[in-house]
Design an enzyme around this catalytic site. Structure first.
Site, PDB file in Angstrom:
ATOM      1  N   ASN A   7      -6.611  -6.269   0.772  1.00 25.60           N
ATOM      2  CA  ASN A   7      -6.578  -7.723   0.593  1.00 25.60           C
ATOM      3  C   ASN A   7      -5.564  -8.416   1.498  1.00 25.60           C
ATOM      4  O   ASN A   7      -5.873  -9.393   2.177  1.00 25.60           O
ATOM      5  CB  ASN A   7      -6.263  -8.055  -0.869  1.00 25.60           C
ATOM      6  CG  ASN A   7      -7.475  -7.834  -1.769  1.00 25.60           C
ATOM      7  OD1 ASN A   7      -8.604  -7.960  -1.319  1.00 25.60           O
ATOM      8  ND2 ASN A   7      -7.219  -7.481  -3.018  1.00 25.60           N
ATOM      9  N   ILE A   8      -4.340  -7.895   1.501  1.00 22.58           N
ATOM     10  CA  ILE A   8      -3.295  -8.539   2.306  1.00 22.58           C
ATOM     11  C   ILE A   8      -3.608  -8.393   3.791  1.00 22.58           C
ATOM     12  O   ILE A   8      -3.480  -9.339   4.569  1.00 22.58           O
ATOM     13  CB  ILE A   8      -1.912  -7.957   1.976  1.00 22.58           C
ATOM     14  CG1 ILE A   8      -1.540  -8.276   0.524  1.00 22.58           C
ATOM     15  CG2 ILE A   8      -0.850  -8.510   2.920  1.00 22.58           C
ATOM     16  CD1 ILE A   8      -0.270  -7.615   0.060  1.00 22.58           C
TER      17      ILE A   8
ATOM     18  N   VAL B  92      -4.947   0.551  11.119  1.00 21.47           N
ATOM     19  CA  VAL B  92      -4.806   1.909  10.580  1.00 21.47           C
ATOM     20  C   VAL B  92      -5.157   1.900   9.105  1.00 21.47           C
ATOM     21  O   VAL B  92      -4.597   1.128   8.324  1.00 21.47           O
ATOM     22  CB  VAL B  92      -3.365   2.433  10.769  1.00 21.47           C
ATOM     23  CG1 VAL B  92      -3.229   3.839  10.217  1.00 21.47           C
ATOM     24  CG2 VAL B  92      -2.977   2.396  12.247  1.00 21.47           C
TER      25      VAL B  92
ATOM     26  N   THR C 200       0.781  -1.664   3.200  1.00 18.95           N
ATOM     27  CA  THR C 200       0.284  -0.694   2.226  1.00 18.95           C
ATOM     28  C   THR C 200       1.301  -0.542   1.095  1.00 18.95           C
ATOM     29  O   THR C 200       2.364  -1.153   1.109  1.00 18.95           O
ATOM     30  CB  THR C 200       0.080   0.679   2.883  1.00 18.95           C
ATOM     31  OG1 THR C 200       1.372   1.277   3.148  1.00 18.95           O
ATOM     32  CG2 THR C 200      -0.688   0.559   4.197  1.00 18.95           C
TER      33      THR C 200
ATOM     34  N   LYS D 186       7.313  -1.894  -0.451  1.00 19.70           N
ATOM     35  CA  LYS D 186       8.644  -1.932  -1.079  1.00 19.70           C
ATOM     36  C   LYS D 186       9.276  -0.558  -1.253  1.00 19.70           C
ATOM     37  O   LYS D 186      10.423  -0.448  -1.675  1.00 19.70           O
ATOM     38  CB  LYS D 186       8.551  -2.602  -2.455  1.00 19.70           C
ATOM     39  CG  LYS D 186       7.900  -3.974  -2.463  1.00 19.70           C
ATOM     40  CD  LYS D 186       7.740  -4.492  -3.883  1.00 19.70           C
ATOM     41  CE  LYS D 186       6.987  -5.803  -3.925  1.00 19.70           C
ATOM     42  NZ  LYS D 186       5.564  -5.653  -3.533  1.00 19.70           N
TER      43      LYS D 186
ATOM     44  N   LEU E  27       8.743 -16.684   0.156  1.00 15.76           N
ATOM     45  CA  LEU E  27      10.036 -17.358  -0.050  1.00 15.76           C
ATOM     46  C   LEU E  27      11.128 -16.659   0.762  1.00 15.76           C
ATOM     47  O   LEU E  27      11.179 -15.428   0.808  1.00 15.76           O
ATOM     48  CB  LEU E  27      10.411 -17.339  -1.533  1.00 15.76           C
ATOM     49  CG  LEU E  27       9.453 -18.077  -2.471  1.00 15.76           C
ATOM     50  CD1 LEU E  27       9.902 -17.891  -3.914  1.00 15.76           C
ATOM     51  CD2 LEU E  27       9.384 -19.558  -2.120  1.00 15.76           C
TER      52      LEU E  27
ATOM     53  N   GLU F 135      -1.660  -6.109  -8.240  1.00 14.71           N
ATOM     54  CA  GLU F 135      -1.871  -4.918  -7.426  1.00 14.71           C
ATOM     55  C   GLU F 135      -3.270  -4.381  -7.725  1.00 14.71           C
ATOM     56  O   GLU F 135      -3.867  -4.726  -8.762  1.00 14.71           O
ATOM     57  CB  GLU F 135      -0.822  -3.847  -7.782  1.00 14.71           C
ATOM     58  CG  GLU F 135       0.613  -4.233  -7.478  1.00 14.71           C
ATOM     59  CD  GLU F 135       0.898  -4.291  -5.993  1.00 14.71           C
ATOM     60  OE1 GLU F 135       0.198  -3.600  -5.209  1.00 14.71           O
ATOM     61  OE2 GLU F 135       1.803  -5.052  -5.588  1.00 14.71           O
TER      62      GLU F 135
ATOM     63  N   ASP G  34       7.212  -2.806  -9.943  1.00 16.49           N
ATOM     64  CA  ASP G  34       7.224  -3.745  -8.826  1.00 16.49           C
ATOM     65  C   ASP G  34       8.451  -4.660  -8.897  1.00 16.49           C
ATOM     66  O   ASP G  34       9.132  -4.886  -7.892  1.00 16.49           O
ATOM     67  CB  ASP G  34       5.933  -4.576  -8.841  1.00 16.49           C
ATOM     68  CG  ASP G  34       5.841  -5.524  -7.655  1.00 16.49           C
ATOM     69  OD1 ASP G  34       5.751  -5.034  -6.522  1.00 16.49           O
ATOM     70  OD2 ASP G  34       5.871  -6.748  -7.875  1.00 16.49           O
TER      71      ASP G  34
ATOM     72  N   LYS H  91      11.817  -4.857  -6.323  1.00 19.98           N
ATOM     73  CA  LYS H  91      12.308  -6.103  -5.739  1.00 19.98           C
ATOM     74  C   LYS H  91      13.776  -6.329  -6.081  1.00 19.98           C
ATOM     75  O   LYS H  91      14.560  -6.783  -5.240  1.00 19.98           O
ATOM     76  CB  LYS H  91      11.463  -7.278  -6.234  1.00 19.98           C
ATOM     77  CG  LYS H  91      10.026  -7.268  -5.729  1.00 19.98           C
ATOM     78  CD  LYS H  91       9.208  -8.397  -6.362  1.00 19.98           C
ATOM     79  CE  LYS H  91       7.773  -8.376  -5.872  1.00 19.98           C
ATOM     80  NZ  LYS H  91       6.931  -9.410  -6.517  1.00 19.98           N
TER      81      LYS H  91
ATOM     82  N   GLY I  74       0.031 -13.821  -4.203  1.00 22.97           N
ATOM     83  CA  GLY I  74      -1.163 -14.275  -3.508  1.00 22.97           C
ATOM     84  C   GLY I  74      -1.256 -13.668  -2.132  1.00 22.97           C
ATOM     85  O   GLY I  74      -0.256 -13.447  -1.451  1.00 22.97           O
TER      86      GLY I  74
END
Length: 804
Positions: free
Chosen positions: A462-463, A492, A543, A567, A601, A655, A666, A670, A785
């Site tokens: 998606n990203i 890739v 990924t 991350k 952000l 996710e 997650d 962060k 998003g």
């Protein structure tokens, strides 16, 4: 018994210039060396030059010579006194006195070559003794080794180490000295009569790589007062850039052109063995480095602008009746045998003249060799020349670089220009010209033109899909803004990749992926990307791959930049995280990861800017998950939580497996990333995490999870009911307090609380610092998003472009 792979560290005179330098070297060895490593040292500061001066003064003025020797004594005594405790200092002072008494006694008689060599080698001996004693004083076991115990060579203009004789002697020393660093004198060997043989110009560096090859070490690191090889002399060109990687053939060409940072003899053992060679700065160990690599990928042009003053020319004028070609061949064979390669050479057939360019230091030796050889030519020495060169594989095939080089030389008194036989350099020899401004102008003309930046997208979910769309739209604006050319050169996936150095249209990259993709192995892929014809290459990791995160140090070592939305590395165990940070620092590459926290952000940038401006972060709190923000803003009891979760999943707000949002991992990642940016030392397991995933749902497939969410609905319905009874709301909050305690989990907050009143998907970060103690700095906005995260990646590309 299996041999342990050693490393060798070489420290030059500038790295041992005074007591503070010695202490810095001990810190470097403590941090970067292992117990069985080898250390090769030069004489401290200008000690060898002072001993040479003393030898000269013996002939002209004995009283001045005595004063020079006393100055040498005072310098060495001061080093010992400042660095060692009383008992250790006393022993070295006694040894120094014995040495100086012997040197003074020798000075009363006629000195042979062997005696002079032994005198000049004392500087290395004193350095090795002192450094070894200082290491032992700091509980780092070390022993002194005089290189004359094992290095064998015979007297010559350029003495060569006899590896057949030297290697078994070194092996015997390894048996004798185990589990301690061996501090070895550079610059010296011994002949078959046990007489001192000096290894000549840059002899310490040569002995270091030769000892490394004999010992079969994994890496030789030459520590000096510069971080490595730059695109030009950084003292002359302020915007010269450090080259993290340099091909071995380019390094050899640079050394042949008498660049001070490298010497051709130093590189010979590297070419003939498997050891790696790295150049680093002992004064600033983390300022980057240059690694000399054997890869012979296709070159794309000049990398370095080199210059040299005090160049001399030897002209050989060939009489009529003698074949010019025959003399030219004989001279070349003679120079090759003596290892006297010229900086540049040309043949004027009309005037029957061969012209050879050498440094002032070398020219008399070459002239003597030619005179003794009886070459059938009239020899003439001319002085007062300078030289500039553009060095790099492919320079002769790069029309822009060739044209730029020639254009900048217009109006200068060019004696002759030549192209190297290796096709690795363009050289111009000038009559009496000042080269500093010329080097700046050539550097500007060749390297400050539009940079080309290749981008490789890892992850086509998606990203990745939204980033491709955004990049396609923003590419022209990026290029106009930064004066660079940005090109997508790879996509890739998990098992296949599509790499095309000519460029891939981002608008159709996913549509045509299956048609062009091939299977790959990650290490080979990195080597392939390191060799593409671009000024810089950027890996874009969108990924959640642990395997790719584990490759981050190799990405840096391959000379590639990294922009990450992944991350895992940033929130890994501290040792792993610092390995990644160190790898990018050492290779002078950049790792940007603003997209890992807060999507678009600028939270990472803000925290870093505060700290670099002198502020101190005390505590951080907020809602770090746009997904959980959206879910709990919507969760008022009108719909079961599972229905809201499926809506978020369908919209791409979660996710791929939404449990990775619900279990707090997650948010924990962060918080760890942000805590580290804030200056806290924190391990992931130190964060107390409240998971919202019931045990019964943890091991199901994603489809089965959505089919069995009753337990989840029941758990959260009960929590919501308690909050409603108190006229409060549920929010999933991250907190890091000033004591370093960290927590992520569900909290019941009053309706008027700042964390309770957000728009759906908003993140909020409250930063408490020395400057914002009473009124925390708040950053708030969308934190989830695909489009927003893609935008954060473009933001990092913008930031990287300003750093290149």
């Amino acid at each position: 018994m299996k041999k342990e792979r050693r490393q060798l560290h070489k420290f030059g005179g500038s790295s041992l210039a005074d007591s503070s330098c010695y202490r810095r070297v001990v810190e470097i060895l403590s941090a970067y060396s292992n117990t069985n490593d080898l250390v090769v040292v030069s004489a401290a500061g200008k000690t060898t030059n002072q001993l040479l001066l003393w030898l000269e003064q013996l002939v002209t003025d004995g009283r001045v010579a005595h004063a020079t020797l006393q100055s040498i004594r005072a310098f060495q005594q001061q080093l010992i006194t400042e660095l060692l405790t009383t008992d250790q200092a006393e022993l070295l002072q006694q040894q120094l006195s014995v040495d100086l008494a012997l040197i003074a006694k020798w000075g009363e008689s006629t000195l042979t070559l062997e005696m002079k060599n032994a005198i000049l080698g004392h500087g290395e001996l004193w350095s090795a003794r002192l450094l070894s004693a200082l290491l032992n004083q700091q509980q780092l076991a070390a022993a002194v080794i005089d290189s004359r115990l094992f290095l064998r060579a015979e007297h010559a203009v350029q003495p060569e180490i006899n590896t057949r004789l030297s290697e078994p002697l070194l092996e015997q020393l390894f048996v004798q000295y185990q589990q301690q660093r061996l501090v070895i004198t550079g610059f010296m060997a011994a002949n078959q009569h046990q007489q001192t043989v000096l290894l000549g110009r840059n002899g310490s560096d040569y002995s270091a790589t030769m000892i490394g090859a004999l010992a079969k070490v994994e890496r030789v690191t030459i520590w000096s007062d510069v971080a490595g090889v730059y695109s030009a002399d950084p003292h002359k060109v302020t915007n010269a850039c450090l080259l993290p990687l340099l091909r071995l053939d380019e390094a050899n060409e640079l050394a042949r052109l008498a660049a001070p940072v490298l010497h051709s003899r130093t590189l010979q053992p590297v070419a003939q063995s498997t050891l790696d060679l790295t150049l680093r700065c002992s004064h600033q160990p983390e300022s980057g480095s240059t690694r000399v690599e054997r890869v012979l990928a296709s070159g794309r042009g000049a990398k370095i602008i080199s210059s040299l003053n005090d160049v001399c020319l030897i002209e050989l004028e060939i009489p009529q009746g003698i074949a010019l070609l025959s003399i030219q061949r004989d001279v070349q064979l003679l120079l090759d045998k003596a290892q006297f390669q010229p900086l540049a050479q040309t043949v004027d057939k009309g005037k029957r003249r061969i012209i050879l360019a050498y440094t002032q230091e070398m020219v008399n030796s070459v002239l003597g060799l030619l005179q003794d050889s009886g070459v059938a030519a009239e020899l003439r020495l001319r002085e007062g020349f300078s030289m500039v060169a553009a060095v790099g594989a492919g320079v002769l095939n790069n029309p822009n670089h060739c044209h730029g080089f020639y254009q900048q030389l217009k109006g200068f008194p060019v004696e002759f220009m030549t192209e190297s036989e290796s096709d690795l350099s363009l050289v111009a020899v000038l009559r009496g010209a000042e080269t500093d401004q010329l080097v700046n102008d050539i550097h500007q003309a060749l390297f400050q033109a539009q940079k080309s930046v290749g981008i490789v997208l890892c992850g086509k979910g998606n990203i990745g899909k939204h980033w491709l769309s955004l990049f396609s739209r923003e590419k022209a604006a990026l290029e106009q803004r930064h004066g660079m050319h940005f090109c997508l050169i790879g996509v890739v996936g998990q098992q296949q990749c599509w790499i095309d150095s000519q460029g891939i249209d981002p608008a159709v990259a996913l549509i045509q992926f299956e048609q062009h993709a091939t299977d790959y192995q990650q290490p080979h892929l990195l080597s392939q990307l390191a060799a593409v014809d671009y000024d810089d290459v950027v890996i874009l990791d969108v990924t959640a791959s642990h395997d790719l995160a584990a490759l981050y140090p190799q990405i840096a070592a391959s000379g590639l930049h990294l922009i990450s939305a992944n991350k895992i590395a940033g929130s890994a165990a501290t040792a792993t995280y610092l390995t990644v940070v160190d790898a990018f620092a050492k290779s002078s590459r950049h790792w940007l990861y603003n997209a890992t926290v807060g999507a678009g952000l600028p939270i990472n940038y803000t925290v870093r800017d505060l700290r670099e401006s002198g502020d101190c972060i005390l505590a951080i709190s907020g809602i770090f998950s746009g997904t959980l923000s959206w879910l709990f803003q919507q969760f008022d009891g009108s719909l079961p939580f599972s229905e809201l979760l499926e809506q978020a999943w369908q919209q791409g707000l979660t996710e791929p497996d939404p449990r990775h949002d619900l279990d707090g991992t997650d948010v924990m990642r962060k918080l760890v990333i942000l805590a580290r940016e804030s200056g806290f030392e924190i391990e992931p397991q130190q964060v107390k995490v409240e998971s919202l995933v019931p045990p019964s749902l943890q091991n199901l497939s994603v489809d089965d999870f959505f089919e069995h969410t009753a337990d989840l609905d029941l758990l959260l319905a009960e929590k919501l009911a308690r909050a409603v009874r108190e006229e409060k709301v549920l929010r999933y909050v991250a907190r890091l307090d000033r004591h370093g305690k960290a927590y992520v989990g569900l909290e019941v907050l009053p309706n008027e609380h700042a964390l309770a009143n957000l728009l759906p998907c908003d993140n909020i970060f409250a930063i408490e610092s020395q400057w914002y103690r009473e009124n925390p700095l708040v950053i708030r906005g969308p934190g989830a998003g695909r489009e927003i995260t893609a935008g954060a990646l473009i933001s990092d590309i913008n930031r990287l472009a300003t750093m290149l």
